[in-house]
Write a protein that holds these residues in place. Structure first.
Motif, PDB file in Angstrom:
ATOM      1  N   SER A 277      22.069  22.166 -18.925  1.00 48.94           N
ATOM      2  CA  SER A 277      23.288  22.933 -17.254  1.00 48.94           C
ATOM      3  C   SER A 277      21.312  23.723 -17.196  1.00 48.94           C
ATOM      4  CB  SER A 277      24.140  23.600 -18.113  1.00 48.94           C
ATOM      5  OG  SER A 277      23.886  24.870 -17.684  1.00 48.94           O
ATOM      6  N   ASN A 278      21.984  23.501 -15.348  1.00 48.52           N
ATOM      7  CA  ASN A 278      21.258  25.031 -15.090  1.00 48.52           C
ATOM      8  C   ASN A 278      22.459  25.273 -14.761  1.00 48.52           C
ATOM      9  OD1 ASN A 278      22.297  23.418 -12.954  1.00 48.52           O
ATOM     10  ND2 ASN A 278      21.057  22.015 -12.373  1.00 48.52           N
ATOM     11  N   GLU A 279      22.450  26.019 -14.881  1.00 49.09           N
ATOM     12  CA  GLU A 279      24.194  26.657 -14.077  1.00 49.09           C
ATOM     13  C   GLU A 279      23.094  28.444 -13.642  1.00 49.09           C
ATOM     14  OE1 GLU A 279      27.026  28.490 -12.139  1.00 49.09           O
ATOM     15  OE2 GLU A 279      26.869  26.176 -13.061  1.00 49.09           O
ATOM     16  N   LYS A 280      22.429  28.307 -15.074  1.00 45.70           N
ATOM     17  CA  LYS A 280      21.767  29.921 -14.817  1.00 45.70           C
ATOM     18  C   LYS A 280      21.570  30.097 -13.078  1.00 45.70           C
ATOM     19  CE  LYS A 280      18.727  33.521 -17.399  1.00 45.70           C
ATOM     20  NZ  LYS A 280      18.636  33.923 -18.572  1.00 45.70           N
ATOM     21  N   MET A 281      20.342  28.897 -13.117  1.00 46.32           N
ATOM     22  CA  MET A 281      19.134  28.973 -12.000  1.00 46.32           C
ATOM     23  C   MET A 281      20.332  29.112 -10.397  1.00 46.32           C
ATOM     24  SD  MET A 281      16.245  29.201 -12.714  1.00 46.32           S
ATOM     25  CE  MET A 281      14.995  28.885 -10.576  1.00 46.32           C
ATOM     26  N   ARG A 282      21.661  28.262 -11.271  1.00 45.26           N
ATOM     27  CA  ARG A 282      22.428  28.285  -9.709  1.00 45.26           C
ATOM     28  C   ARG A 282      23.114  29.114  -9.675  1.00 45.26           C
ATOM     29  NH1 ARG A 282      22.735  23.702  -7.081  1.00 45.26           N
ATOM     30  NH2 ARG A 282      22.489  22.037  -8.483  1.00 45.26           N
ATOM     31  N   ALA A 283      23.812  29.955 -10.392  1.00 47.15           N
ATOM     32  CA  ALA A 283      24.408  31.330  -9.876  1.00 47.15           C
ATOM     33  C   ALA A 283      23.729  32.416  -9.529  1.00 47.15           C
ATOM     34  CB  ALA A 283      24.828  31.551 -11.516  1.00 47.15           C
ATOM     35  N   LEU A 284      22.086  31.923  -9.332  1.00 48.99           N
ATOM     36  CA  LEU A 284      21.151  33.252  -9.408  1.00 48.99           C
ATOM     37  C   LEU A 284      20.724  32.476  -8.021  1.00 48.99           C
ATOM     38  CD1 LEU A 284      18.286  33.847 -11.968  1.00 48.99           C
ATOM     39  CD2 LEU A 284      19.981  35.636 -10.946  1.00 48.99           C
ATOM     40  N   GLY A 285      21.694  32.046  -7.226  1.00 48.80           N
ATOM     41  CA  GLY A 285      21.128  31.258  -6.083  1.00 48.80           C
ATOM     42  C   GLY A 285      19.586  29.680  -5.661  1.00 48.80           C
ATOM     43  N   PHE A 286      19.828  29.562  -6.423  1.00 45.85           N
ATOM     44  CA  PHE A 286      18.690  28.563  -6.376  1.00 45.85           C
ATOM     45  C   PHE A 286      18.861  27.363  -6.250  1.00 45.85           C
ATOM     46  CE2 PHE A 286      15.649  25.662  -7.602  1.00 45.85           C
ATOM     47  CZ  PHE A 286      14.829  25.587  -6.732  1.00 45.85           C
TER      48      PHE A 286
END
Length: 308
Positions: A277-286
């Motif tokens: 999952s890349n959700e952590k990066m996406r949640a930061l706005g990336f």
């Protein structure tokens, strides 16, 4: 602002290009004068680092470094005696992380202006999860020696950063591809193979997104662990088929994993099956520029950049 990229290879050059576009002064290390000439052609200041010591030029350059990216992989650790209490790197040994060994316990003395460190790691640290999803909170359970070493090195860098008051971000990368390294190139060379293993999936990451993600974390001086990977884990043969469709050629024949001739290393990659999952990066706005292989392949083909 100055960034130094240790081990400035395929991913390192993409990182350098992204940082340079943001106004950074960019330097990178290589092992030989020949590689230094090639690096200079990419408008990156080349410095020689053979892994054993800092030369005078590199020592002087490190005094002005504000951002450091470590891309050199660790080698197998044999000794159990550590060179520093906070280091995972053995003393008097050529194994482990060569940069960590030299900076251990004196990070700020060698790099007095340092504000952030990025360590390029791998999603291989998660090991096998039977095709299930993993996040940064999933405990590492690597099954391959090279991934086990990455876990230890991630922890060692984090400890050094805490001791020096410098944030350290570990970027866990999935399979890296992009211009010059992709299914089009393999099809063109006749080396593409369509290996079929039931229910096997892999994540991947476009090299330009590695550069962008590294800059994103550096600008915010973030620490911790981050999965840098695409949205869509999929069977590897699907990528080959899509590239062949875009090229207008027949894909190679299917080969059963159990009977296909493969090197031990190539076969070992299939031992870990997971969705990252890349959700952590996406949640930061990336925002990933290439969130899936279809969009990425289409761009490389239409813009004719697949050859690199």
């Amino acid at each position: 602002m100055t960034v130094m990229i240790f081990g400035c290879g395929y991913s390192g050059k993409a990182i350098a290009k992204t940082f340079a576009a943001d106004g950074f002064s960019v330097s990178g290390t290589v092992r030989s004068p020949e590689s230094a000439e090639a690096l200079a052609a990419h408008d990156i200041k080349p410095l020689i680092f053979d892994g054993s010591s800092f030369g005078d030029d590199l020592t002087a350059a490190l005094k002005d470094v504000t951002h450091l990216v470590q891309s050199i992989p660790p080698t197998k650790v044999k000794s159990q005696k550590l060179s520093h209490p906070a280091s995972k790197t053995p003393a008097g040994d050529q194994d482990g992380d060569p940069l960590l060994k030299l900076l251990s316990g004196q990070l700020k003395a060698i790099c007095p202006k340092l504000q952030w460190i990025g360590y390029l790691s791998t999603v291989g640290v998660y090991g096998d999860h039977g095709g299930g999803w993993v996040t940064e909170e999933t405990p590492g359970s690597p099954i391959l020696g090279r991934s086990i070493e990455r876990v230890d090195t991630e922890e060692a860098w984090a400890e050094q950063g805490r001791a020096a008051g410098v944030p350290v971000a570990a970027l866990r990368l999935s399979g890296i591809y992009g211009p010059g390294r992709n299914a089009f190139v393999n099809l063109d060379r006749g080396t593409a193979r369509r290996i079929i293993k039931r229910d096997q999936v892999f994540n991947r990451i476009r090299v330009e997104d590695i550069g962008a993600a590294t800059l994103f974390l550096a600008q915010r001086k973030l620490d911790g662990i981050y999965n840098v990977t695409d949205d869509e884990p999929c069977p590897p043969q699907d990528v080959i088929v899509e590239a062949a469709r875009l090229m207008g050629v027949e894909p190679p024949p299917e080969l059963d994993f159990d009977t296909a001739e493969m090197t031990p290393m190539a076969r070992s990659f299939y031992g870990a099956n997971k969705r990252v999952s890349n959700e952590k990066m996406r949640a930061l706005g990336f925002e990933f520029r290439f969130p899936n292989y279809r969009k990425s392949l289409a761009q490389m083909w239409s813009d004719d950049v697949w050859r690199g």
